[in-house]
Design a protein around this motif. Structure first.
Motif, PDB file in Angstrom:
ATOM      1  N   ALA A 120      82.479  40.194  70.659  1.00 10.65           N
ATOM      2  CA  ALA A 120      81.786  40.299  69.374  1.00 10.65           C
ATOM      3  C   ALA A 120      82.565  41.132  68.356  1.00 10.65           C
ATOM      4  CB  ALA A 120      80.392  40.890  69.566  1.00 10.65           C
ATOM      5  N   ASN A 173      77.536  37.627  74.930  1.00  5.78           N
ATOM      6  CA  ASN A 173      78.868  37.481  74.343  1.00  5.78           C
ATOM      7  C   ASN A 173      79.926  37.418  75.446  1.00  5.78           C
ATOM      8  OD1 ASN A 173      78.242  37.937  71.335  1.00  5.78           O
ATOM      9  ND2 ASN A 173      77.263  39.702  72.309  1.00  5.78           N
ATOM     10  N   ALA A 178      81.503  42.412  74.936  1.00  2.34           N
ATOM     11  CA  ALA A 178      80.872  42.546  73.627  1.00  2.34           C
ATOM     12  C   ALA A 178      81.748  43.289  72.636  1.00  2.34           C
ATOM     13  CB  ALA A 178      79.536  43.272  73.757  1.00  2.34           C
ATOM     14  N   PHE A 210      73.386  43.051  71.428  1.00  2.08           N
ATOM     15  CA  PHE A 210      74.572  42.296  71.828  1.00  2.08           C
ATOM     16  C   PHE A 210      74.219  41.553  73.105  1.00  2.08           C
ATOM     17  CE2 PHE A 210      76.075  45.662  69.169  1.00  2.08           C
ATOM     18  CZ  PHE A 210      77.203  45.178  68.526  1.00  2.08           C
TER      19      PHE A 210
END
Length: 208
Positions: free
Chosen positions: A77, A96, A113, A93
Motif C-alpha cells: 500500500a 494488501n 501493507a 489496511f
C-alpha cells in the motif's frame, strides 16, 4: 489535502506509486479509499521525503507492489523513504500484498501493507488485517520475505505504535508481521497494541 476521494484500479508498472507519488510533498488524506492499485514500489502511495498525514476514515485494500517482469515489489500500500514524517490514525489496511489476474497470483515481497525506509512513522490505532508478503510464483529470487504487515529498514527509521490492531497478516519464510532491520528505533505503547494470528509478530534480523 485530499478529501473523500477514491483511487481504484490505477497501475504504474515497474515504477513508484500506483495512485500517488510525492517528492518532498506535504500530503494529508481525509476520508479516502485506495483499492486495487499497483506499482513496483508502493502499490497505492510512494512518498520520497515530505510529510504524510492519514486520518481515521481512510481505507487501503487489495493494493499490490509487484513487477510484471519477474522481479519483486515492495510495500503493498504505502512506501516511505528519505525522511518522510508520517502520522497515520485509525485507518484500515486490509488484504494488501496479494492479487489475482486470471489464474496468475501476484505477491508483494517486502511489507505487505507498508515499507518504512529512513523515515519516522506514528501509528495511532491503525488496523492491519490480512496483509501478505510473499514471493511471486515467477520471481527470479525466492528468499525469505519481510513484514507481512510492515517492513522497516534503514538506520534512520523510527516506528512508534500506539494502540494498533495487527492481526492475520503473513510473511512467507520468516513469518514476521512487523520486520525491522539493524539500527531501527522501534517503540510500542501498549494502549493496547493487539498482535495475534501473525507468526512471530515483531522481529528483527537476529530473531527471524
Amino acid at each position: 489535502v485530499i478529501e473523500n476521494s477514491t483511487f481504484q484500479d490505477n497501475v504504474h508498472p515497474n515504477n513508484n506509486g500506483g495512485a500517488i507519488r510525492g517528492i518532498g510533498a506535504d500530503l494529508t488524506l481525509k476520508g479516502c479509499t485506495f483499492e486495487n492499485n499497483t506499482s513496483q514500489f508502493g502499490g497505492a502511495i510512494h512518498m520520497d521525503g515530505g510529510t504524510l498525514n492519514i486520518d481515521d476514515d481512510c481505507v487501503f485494500t487489495k493494493n499490490l507492489a509487484t513487477a510484471y517482469n519477474g522481479n519483486t515489489g515492495t510495500a503493498g500500500a504505502i512506501f516511505l523513504t528519505n525522511g518522510v514524517q508520517a502520522t497515520i490514525g485509525a485507518a484500515q489496511f486490509t488484504g494488501n500484498g496479494e492479487h489475482y489476474e486470471g489464474i496468475q497470483e501476484l505477491h508483494t515481497k517486502k511489507g505487505g501493507a507498508m515499507f518504512i525506509g529512513d523515515s519516522t512513522v506514528n501509528l495511532i490505532g491503525t488496523v492491519f488485517e490480512g496483509n501478505l508478503a510473499d514471493n511471486p510464483a515467477d520471481a527470479y529470487e525466492t528468499s525469505y520475505t519481510d513484514g507481512g504487515a510492515i517492513c522497516v529498514a534503514g538506520s534512520g527509521s523510527d516506528l512508534y505504535i500506539y494502540g494498533a490492531k495487527i492481526f492475520e497478516n503473513c510473511a512467507h519464510g520468516n513469518q514476521c508481521t512487523v520486520f525491522f532491520g539493524n539500527g531501527i528505533h522501534l517503540k510500542i505503547h501498549l494502549l493496547p497494541v493487539n498482535i495475534y494470528g501473525d507468526g512471530l509478530g515483531v522481529c528483527g534480523p537476529d530473531s527471524c
